[in-house]
Scaffold this motif. Sequence first.
Motif, mmCIF file in Angstrom:
data_model
loop_
_atom_site.group_PDB
_atom_site.id
_atom_site.type_symbol
_atom_site.label_atom_id
_atom_site.label_comp_id
_atom_site.label_asym_id
_atom_site.label_seq_id
_atom_site.Cartn_x
_atom_site.Cartn_y
_atom_site.Cartn_z
ATOM 1 N N GLY A 1 0.867 -1.165 0.031
ATOM 2 C CA GLY A 1 0.065 -0.004 -0.059
ATOM 3 C C GLY A 1 0.896 1.300 -0.010
ATOM 4 O O GLY A 1 0.636 2.187 -0.808
ATOM 5 N N THR B 1 0.665 -6.174 -9.206
ATOM 6 C CA THR B 1 1.327 -6.094 -7.934
ATOM 7 C C THR B 1 2.237 -7.080 -7.745
ATOM 8 O O THR B 1 3.295 -6.908 -6.949
ATOM 9 N N PHE C 1 0.657 -7.644 1.413
ATOM 10 C CA PHE C 1 1.083 -8.668 0.223
ATOM 11 C C PHE C 1 1.302 -10.002 0.874
ATOM 12 O O PHE C 1 2.317 -10.164 1.987
ATOM 13 N N ARG D 1 -6.758 9.506 4.252
ATOM 14 C CA ARG D 1 -6.736 8.831 3.091
ATOM 15 C C ARG D 1 -8.145 8.606 2.438
ATOM 16 O O ARG D 1 -9.288 8.528 3.081
ATOM 17 N N ARG E 1 0.977 3.917 -2.713
ATOM 18 C CA ARG E 1 0.665 5.557 -2.427
ATOM 19 C C ARG E 1 1.920 6.477 -3.048
ATOM 20 O O ARG E 1 1.682 7.489 -3.571
ATOM 21 N N ASP F 1 -9.263 6.508 0.890
ATOM 22 C CA ASP F 1 -9.993 5.154 1.000
ATOM 23 C C ASP F 1 -10.363 5.034 2.364
ATOM 24 O O ASP F 1 -10.929 3.898 2.677
ATOM 25 N N MET G 1 -7.321 1.836 -6.052
ATOM 26 C CA MET G 1 -7.150 2.248 -4.742
ATOM 27 C C MET G 1 -8.246 3.063 -4.407
ATOM 28 O O MET G 1 -8.850 2.972 -3.132
ATOM 29 N N ASP H 1 -10.792 -1.147 -4.134
ATOM 30 C CA ASP H 1 -10.321 -2.585 -4.846
ATOM 31 C C ASP H 1 -9.152 -2.533 -4.848
ATOM 32 O O ASP H 1 -8.168 -1.860 -4.780
ATOM 33 N N LEU H 2 -8.857 -4.095 -5.219
ATOM 34 C CA LEU H 2 -7.381 -4.364 -5.040
ATOM 35 C C LEU H 2 -6.977 -3.953 -6.655
ATOM 36 O O LEU H 2 -7.517 -4.314 -7.644
HETATM 37 P P1 AMP Z 1 -3.428 -0.675 2.311
HETATM 38 O O1 AMP Z 1 -2.318 0.557 2.673
HETATM 39 O O2 AMP Z 1 -2.498 -2.073 2.622
HETATM 40 O O3 AMP Z 1 -4.708 -0.666 2.949
HETATM 41 O O4 AMP Z 1 -3.513 -0.688 0.632
HETATM 42 C C1 AMP Z 1 -4.064 0.592 0.204
HETATM 43 C C2 AMP Z 1 -4.492 -0.062 -1.380
HETATM 44 O O5 AMP Z 1 -3.613 -0.396 -2.015
HETATM 45 C C3 AMP Z 1 -5.489 -1.042 -1.114
HETATM 46 O O6 AMP Z 1 -6.821 -1.097 -0.967
HETATM 47 C C4 AMP Z 1 -5.392 -1.771 -2.820
HETATM 48 O O7 AMP Z 1 -6.098 -0.934 -3.760
HETATM 49 C C5 AMP Z 1 -3.790 -1.421 -2.882
HETATM 50 N N1 AMP Z 1 -3.062 -2.592 -2.592
HETATM 51 C C6 AMP Z 1 -2.241 -2.761 -1.481
HETATM 52 N N2 AMP Z 1 -1.802 -3.914 -1.404
HETATM 53 C C7 AMP Z 1 -2.250 -4.596 -2.531
HETATM 54 C C8 AMP Z 1 -2.375 -6.239 -2.869
HETATM 55 N N3 AMP Z 1 -1.289 -7.057 -2.216
HETATM 56 N N4 AMP Z 1 -3.063 -6.239 -3.849
HETATM 57 C C9 AMP Z 1 -3.675 -5.633 -4.521
HETATM 58 N N5 AMP Z 1 -3.695 -4.184 -4.113
HETATM 59 C C10 AMP Z 1 -3.226 -3.761 -3.139
#
Ligand code: AMP
Length: 217
Positions: free
Chosen positions: A32, A64, A86, A160, A36, A162, A53, A57-58
Amino acid sequence: MRTVLVGPPGAGKGTQANFIAKHFRIPQISTGDIFRANVTQETELGIAAKKYMDAGDLVPDEVTIAMVRDRLAEKDARNGFLLDGFPRTVRQAEALTEILEALATTLDAVLELAVDHEEVVRRLSGRRTCHGCGRNWHVEFDKPADKDVCDACGGELFRRDDDSPETVRHRLKVYADQTAPLVAHYERAGLLVRIDASGSVEEITERAIAALEAAGA
Ligand code: AMP
């Protein structure tokens, strides 16, 4: 130690990853955070990732996985790493196994931060993130002296995109649909270590380190 942190959004993965990585002297690799940083710098990767993001969604697996493969090939990850965020799908987990096989190594443990849904929504809706160092604060539970300024580095705090309530709900659904099966996958592989991720940040860090040490990681 080669380990992975899993848990729903708001479980405190980023915060704990930072302390755990320091304790074991290994690099923290947070997908993430990498996404970012790319969004801020408007790189090709950032432009491709942003729409997913923002919607909660992923980002597609191919994008990735390629990013993580490159990161794990760097020198500092040779003797250990902590992956935060991840893998998030079974396909990413399988790719990780292949990446590590090519490097002639395997994972030592997967740490699950378990926390209930209501707690997650409370944590995320009050979360504020630092533009400078990425540290997370909370408007109620972990307040900086000035609500808009990071006590750690003086950077500006923001919410953020999201972390809005609607997107948080969607992210939780994405976790249940796509990431929860991964926990079962690692449980079957005998790699899963689960800890209760409620309580103070310090308590959770202690639990996490003890659990990883007990797992022989
Ligand atoms: P996080 O900071 O880990 O909550 O990640 C923020 C956003 O980054 C997630 O909601 C996804 O859109 C993207 N993201 C982070 N890690 C992954 C991953 N392993 N696979 C797909 N999208 C990811």
